[in-house]
Design a protein around this motif. Structure first.
Motif, PDB file in Angstrom:
ATOM      1  N   GLY A  91       5.618   3.925 -16.043  1.00  0.00           N
ATOM      2  CA  GLY A  91       5.150   3.065 -14.956  1.00  0.00           C
ATOM      3  C   GLY A  91       5.242   3.766 -13.609  1.00  0.00           C
ATOM      4  N   LEU A  92       6.347   4.474 -13.382  1.00  0.00           N
ATOM      5  CA  LEU A  92       6.525   5.167 -12.103  1.00  0.00           C
ATOM      6  C   LEU A  92       5.537   6.313 -11.931  1.00  0.00           C
ATOM      7  CD1 LEU A  92      10.437   5.243 -11.965  1.00  0.00           C
ATOM      8  CD2 LEU A  92       8.928   4.046 -10.351  1.00  0.00           C
ATOM      9  N   LEU A  93       5.294   7.042 -13.008  1.00  0.00           N
ATOM     10  CA  LEU A  93       4.348   8.165 -12.880  1.00  0.00           C
ATOM     11  C   LEU A  93       2.930   7.647 -12.684  1.00  0.00           C
ATOM     12  CD1 LEU A  93       2.495   9.063 -15.650  1.00  0.00           C
ATOM     13  CD2 LEU A  93       4.788   9.444 -16.507  1.00  0.00           C
ATOM     14  N   ASP A  94       2.631   6.510 -13.282  1.00  0.00           N
ATOM     15  CA  ASP A  94       1.318   5.913 -13.048  1.00  0.00           C
ATOM     16  C   ASP A  94       1.179   5.494 -11.580  1.00  0.00           C
ATOM     17  OD1 ASP A  94       0.532   6.235 -15.687  1.00  0.00           O
ATOM     18  OD2 ASP A  94       1.250   4.263 -16.314  1.00  0.00           O
ATOM     19  N   MET A  95       2.222   4.853 -11.062  1.00  0.00           N
ATOM     20  CA  MET A  95       2.163   4.417  -9.666  1.00  0.00           C
ATOM     21  C   MET A  95       2.097   5.597  -8.703  1.00  0.00           C
ATOM     22  SD  MET A  95       4.463   0.995  -9.383  1.00  0.00           S
ATOM     23  CE  MET A  95       5.895   1.529 -10.318  1.00  0.00           C
ATOM     24  N   LEU A  96       2.850   6.658  -9.033  1.00  0.00           N
ATOM     25  CA  LEU A  96       2.810   7.843  -8.176  1.00  0.00           C
ATOM     26  C   LEU A  96       1.395   8.419  -8.124  1.00  0.00           C
ATOM     27  CD1 LEU A  96       4.502   9.870  -6.485  1.00  0.00           C
ATOM     28  CD2 LEU A  96       4.801  11.214  -8.574  1.00  0.00           C
ATOM     29  N   GLY A 118      -2.920   6.400  -1.119  1.00  0.00           N
ATOM     30  CA  GLY A 118      -1.955   6.356  -0.015  1.00  0.00           C
ATOM     31  C   GLY A 118      -0.988   5.187  -0.096  1.00  0.00           C
ATOM     32  N   THR A 119      -1.406   4.137  -0.785  1.00  0.00           N
ATOM     33  CA  THR A 119      -0.561   2.943  -0.928  1.00  0.00           C
ATOM     34  C   THR A 119      -0.899   2.247  -2.243  1.00  0.00           C
ATOM     35  OG1 THR A 119       0.025   0.796   0.022  1.00  0.00           O
ATOM     36  CG2 THR A 119      -2.270   1.512   0.273  1.00  0.00           C
ATOM     37  N   LEU A 120      -0.034   1.373  -2.680  1.00  0.00           N
ATOM     38  CA  LEU A 120      -0.328   0.561  -3.863  1.00  0.00           C
ATOM     39  C   LEU A 120      -0.712  -0.858  -3.454  1.00  0.00           C
ATOM     40  CD1 LEU A 120       2.682   1.875  -5.964  1.00  0.00           C
ATOM     41  CD2 LEU A 120       0.269   2.502  -6.243  1.00  0.00           C
ATOM     42  N   GLU A 121      -0.400  -1.185  -2.231  1.00  0.00           N
ATOM     43  CA  GLU A 121      -0.669  -2.499  -1.649  1.00  0.00           C
ATOM     44  C   GLU A 121      -2.160  -2.831  -1.740  1.00  0.00           C
ATOM     45  OE1 GLU A 121       1.995  -4.226   0.322  1.00  0.00           O
ATOM     46  OE2 GLU A 121       0.584  -5.882  -0.066  1.00  0.00           O
ATOM     47  N   GLY A 122      -2.460  -3.953  -2.346  1.00  0.00           N
ATOM     48  CA  GLY A 122      -3.845  -4.411  -2.359  1.00  0.00           C
ATOM     49  C   GLY A 122      -4.756  -3.769  -3.381  1.00  0.00           C
ATOM     50  N   ILE A 131      -5.832  11.678 -16.007  1.00  0.00           N
ATOM     51  CA  ILE A 131      -4.888  11.637 -17.125  1.00  0.00           C
ATOM     52  C   ILE A 131      -3.895  12.789 -17.091  1.00  0.00           C
ATOM     53  CG2 ILE A 131      -4.752  11.706 -19.649  1.00  0.00           C
ATOM     54  CD1 ILE A 131      -7.484  10.217 -19.675  1.00  0.00           C
ATOM     55  N   LEU A 132      -4.366  13.978 -16.797  1.00  0.00           N
ATOM     56  CA  LEU A 132      -3.449  15.128 -16.784  1.00  0.00           C
ATOM     57  C   LEU A 132      -2.581  15.127 -15.533  1.00  0.00           C
ATOM     58  CD1 LEU A 132      -5.857  17.740 -18.322  1.00  0.00           C
ATOM     59  CD2 LEU A 132      -3.887  16.640 -19.412  1.00  0.00           C
ATOM     60  N   LYS A 133      -3.128  14.585 -14.458  1.00  0.00           N
ATOM     61  CA  LYS A 133      -2.322  14.395 -13.241  1.00  0.00           C
ATOM     62  C   LYS A 133      -1.145  13.476 -13.542  1.00  0.00           C
ATOM     63  CE  LYS A 133      -2.378  14.959  -8.618  1.00  0.00           C
ATOM     64  NZ  LYS A 133      -3.186  14.049  -7.790  1.00  0.00           N
ATOM     65  N   GLN A 134      -1.387  12.463 -14.370  1.00  0.00           N
ATOM     66  CA  GLN A 134      -0.293  11.573 -14.769  1.00  0.00           C
ATOM     67  C   GLN A 134       0.828  12.360 -15.436  1.00  0.00           C
ATOM     68  OE1 GLN A 134      -3.400   8.874 -16.811  1.00  0.00           O
ATOM     69  NE2 GLN A 134      -1.638   7.519 -16.634  1.00  0.00           N
TER      70      GLN A 134
END
Lengths: 310, 310, 310
Positions: free
Chosen positions: B140-145, B152-156, B285-288
């Protein structure tokens, strides 16, 4: 002099000078391995992944020890724990590993060509730890190092290779490497185990009778009969194989006095060669294994951009 | 600012600030991973045990590399070699490992709740590397990163998650983490694979038609169909699944222009998504996977009491 | 004072002073394990191979952690990946590993005597991590260390050992070590599980009734019933075994007040002993495991030529 290749996949791809460089560096690494503290900081902070799609004790262990003595971080992945069981393609597995930023992937894989396939697509170094029946370059290099230590040069050596040539990546790497260095090769094995046309690889002679191959040889290299892989049809009884293609004190006398006896291991005692020969004075089998760690240190060092250490 | 938790078991347990801290630290760790010498002495002399009760290539390797790059000593234990085959309880195994004074146990276990059970009883840190269908917080954290790097943000953000929601710990960790950070989630999957009442988890909408979920999405996250676990009853034919719940260039057009495509891997090409999408420009996907090592370094660092590095 | 042995194969081979030295050094190692940075450079640049021909979680992990905390390079080889599946002899495998220049081979092997066989032929150190039903010296030492911490001395202790004596390498190592240190041993187990003539090993008494063995004991050591190895014929029903040879709060009262309860693990709860006793105040089972890492560090240290640290 530097080493220009990102990868080491086959001795066929290396020049005489490049092979020479790897062997020279391996001699330096042998010195490291003889120290009380067998560790140099050369690859500190580098990540090496040992990705083995086929079981292996000695090659995996040898590469792992080589990496650790150079201070690299080493990570092992073996088939049984791999995602391949979940249906992922080899390229996807490799790209995923690449994303973890390894510097080197050491891979053993049953399919010839898989290393080239990955090397073209991945920026990290790929080292071939054995690919099907194609090549096993670290084995070829350690064999050549062992011969060079004995004779000072590989130029002009007569090397007999006996056994299942068709399925042997060891044979192929030695043929490519040794002919490049000026040795001549004499092959022998059951007709079903010698690929037609192999003479075209270079300075190679095929002998139906094993005794012709080892006659006057400087080196007699016996290949492993892979009992666990062999189909029933290729091989007569083991007893018959051993009688016609096994090395024993009698037929060894046909080779030069003090000819080197070699085997890539693991040995089937009493099949490829008699225990008397395995344990005899002419056997260099354990020297080969010892040189294996040094050669692998040299390979890891040079694909990482190392110059010849002075 | 410090991280107050001894363990990381679920994103559901973390505040917005704590998630932010982990992601910020992960960015610092990415910088370490981009260096020529990818190693910092942060966890030198710490012992990390990777205790995997389920097979895993990428997660175990990623945690192992993360630990080594922080200079920790890492030890792997996998089910096949574990005492569980000798009938020992999980708690007894864990207490025995604890007696060897590890600083962190990274555990994957099929039973949801086993991590909480151990965390309450063990003074060392427990990191959840996947527990049944509950959570997979490092994923979950790597997906959010990965999303935060893009936007730039996850908001919205509008995030669509498509597939077998019911059995997906990846989905659950993303739902908890992303809604906490202000994103809105749109779920879709076969009716048998969407748990009733999941909307109650927060800003979550369930769409029967996948196209409604991905319409105008910033991120389309496809879940893996776990072919090896799936009972026959939940799934129609794979072909039918792929037709109604697979991502392809056509339905991807429904999402925002340049929407991110994500997948936790390993991918079943042609099932969850077409190869064209997997390898396309919008795929992250690979960035993840790359972010995975950095996120896990951040997790190991903070449960060990590390402050935000400056 | 130095340690004169290249190998540690059996406590039977060690003098009272040598055992004392190992236990004293283990106390120093315990201090290392209690530090924030649990690592000393003692074995930097040394290579340790953990060669396990039988599955093991705790012993292998304990030796691996011990090696890493001493800064050695550790390499694991387990049966499943070993060349033994390819028909290689034990000696050939060992000679091949030796050629890679390990300093220490830690080996578990089912055949008693295999360690002596190798130790005579290999210049590197061999540490026995369990050999058939012969000895398990690191277990014996950690048991003695745990007792010495409680009583200050082993001299004059009365130690009861209950269970399958015949198949227990743990029992044998404890009998040899403890009698050497001046303790007296009382054995009990089903008649099929107590080897005739074992009293000749020294200060050993066999009791048909378990209650006679534990009466007035300072230490009650329960052995593991190896359910996975046990032939049907040796053992009555588990229930019956537990009734006559299991430890419970009632029969434990026969021992001295505050007698130590010990078990080498993994425990079959409800068979060898009731959970109430396992988790009770008199149980020292986890202390044993904790001491295991320290004892193994001491063994690795002394076979490498280390003096008693000051």
């Amino acid at each position: 002099m530097g080493f220009k290749h990102k990868d080491i996949i086959a001795l066929q791809d290396l020049t005489r000078d490049e092979i020479q460089l790897l062997l020279d560096t391996a001699e330096n690494m042998r010195e490291v391995n003889s120290r009380d503290i067998k560790k140099v900081p050369t690859l500190r902070g580098k990540t090496i992944i040992n990705l083995f799609y086929e079981a292996s004790t000695r090659t995996r262990t040898s590469f792992e020890i080589a990496g650790k003595r150079l201070s690299a971080d080493t990570v092992n992945i073996s088939t049984s724990t791999s995602s391949t069981t979940k249906g992922e393609t080899l390229l996807d597995t490799a790209l995923n590993l690449l994303a973890m930023k390894p510097d080197i992937i050491v891979m053993r894989h049953a399919i010839s060509g898989s290393h080239y396939f990955l090397a073209k697509r991945l920026p990290c170094s790929i080292i071939n730890a054995g690919d099907g029946a194609h090549e096993h370059p670290s084995q070829g290099l350690l064999d050549m190092l062992t011969m060079r230590q004995e004779f000072g040069t590989l130029e002009g050596l007569k090397v007999a290779i006996v056994g299942d040539i068709t399925h042997s990546r060891v044979a192929r790497s030695n043929i490519h490497g040794l002919t490049r260095m000026g040795a001549s090769i004499f092959l022998s094995g059951p007709p079903t185990m010698v690929p037609p046309g192999i003479e075209r690889l270079g300075n190679v002679t095929v002998c139906n009778d094993m005794r012709d191959a080892i006659a006057d040889a400087d080196v007699v290299m016996m290949l492993r009969i892979q009992l666990e892989r062999q189909g029933k049809t290729l091989l007569p009884t083991l007893k018959e194989y051993s009688r016609y293609y096994g090395l024993n004190p009698d037929n060894l006398k046909l080779a030069k006095k003090d000819a080197m006896v070699m085997h890539p291991g693991p040995i089937n005692r009493g099949v490829e060669m008699s225990s008397y020969v395995v344990d005899g004075d002419q056997s260099h089998i354990l020297k080969q294994v010892e040189n294996g760690v040094a050669v692998r240190m040299a390979m890891l060092y040079h694909v990482s951009g190392g110059e010849l250490p002075t």
